[in-house]
Scaffold this active site. Structure first.
Site: not given
Length: 307
Positions: A266-268
């Site tokens: 996940e990117c955040g």
């Protein structure tokens, strides 16, 4: 279902400000955002019902049920399908769903060109673009945070380029709920995705195409002539920043080209906010320790001369 205040993490630069929690606080002096609150039994009931609806029906339910609804998108295939479906619901203007796009300043040129094509195709939809705080270009970003921050401090990069801009967008636009393009078939943390979620800060996330496969998404794109990222014709299936995205091989998972060789999926912006609160606390503690060590070193260096 009830409504109560929610406090999002404010407009923070982790190098310049004290870290703050993303949790709701009844004592906060900051202006609060409206929050729709579901009890756990109600949330479970809604997910059981929404599970069997077509994406268009889920979108109609969202528009009539959730105030301050936006779509967060990086203009991936699933997000584009949602945008196209929304454009065909023929809802009155006050019920149109605006888009939030996080420009990390490190997107492929093809992605930025796609944004312009989406604007042309759907002229009645507003696109709100949020960039890392205080910078407008990749050069300014590198000057402020150092070269290749995504390698030297991955957590700080995610916070600065994605998480903080997202929280700033939610605060400034008074967002209560967002539509996302996440699907179970994308794998990773998304394998057991519900249609309706509520994060730890009270933000509602709706995943209208949670049940769809990549082939279903691609078929919709083709049948409806939806504009899409030209990189998808070059072996990419999921497109993010240029420095962390690669084409995928035949038989690989859809998001296998993101953060290749890492456990990260996940990117955040879909990770727990408390994770970044803890990270910012650690960053601030490290900064203070370095400042103290430097002050002591300076004192030792200048002490004899002063004497």
């Amino acid at each position: 279902m009830s409504v109560k205040p929610r406090v999002d993490t404010a407009n923070m630069d982790p190098r310049d400000h004290e870290p703050e929690s993303g949790y709701a606080s009844a004592t906060s002096s900051e202006s609060s955002l409206p929050e729709i609150v579901f009890t756990k039994p109600h949330l479970q009931h809604l997910n059981r019902q929404l599970q069997f609806l077509e994406p268009q029906d889920i979108l109609r339910w969202c528009i009539t049920t959730l105030p301050n609804l936006y779509q967060t998108t990086a203009f991936g295939l699933t997000g584009l399908v949602i945008t196209d479906m929304l454009s065909k619901l023929q809802v009155p203007r006050p019920q149109l769903v605006d888009l939030i796009f996080l420009d990390t300043l490190h997107h492929f040129p093809e992605t930025l060109r796609l944004v312009d094509r989406v604007r042309e195709r759907y002229p009645h939809i507003n696109i709100h673009i949020f960039k890392p705080a205080g910078v407008e270009t990749a050069e300014e970003f590198a000057k402020k945070y150092g070269e290749r921050l995504w390698e030297t401090n991955e957590e700080l990069y995610d916070w600065t380029a994605k998480v903080e801009p997202a929280q700033r967008a939610y605060r400034e636009l008074n967002v209560s709920a967002v539509l996302t393009g996440r699907r179970r078939s994308q794998g990773g943390q998304r394998g057991d995705l519900d249609v309706l979620e509520v994060d730890e800060a009270g933000l509602i996330k709706v995943n209208p195409l949670a049940n769809w496969t990549f082939d279903q998404v691609r078929q919709y794109i083709r049948e409806n002539n939806v504009p899409y990222n030209e990189l998808l014709d070059r072996g990419y299936k999921s497109v993010g920043d240029w420095h962390s995205t690669q084409p995928v091989a035949e038989g690989e998972d859809e998001r296998a080209g993101r953060w290749k060789g890492k456990e990260k999926t996940e990117c955040g912006i879909h990770n727990p906010r408390s994770r970044y609160f803890q990270f910012l606390m650690e960053q601030e503690q490290k900064r203070r320790e370095e400042a103290l060590a430097q002050a002591l070193q300076n004192k030792l260096t200048t002490g004899p001369a002063d004497a």
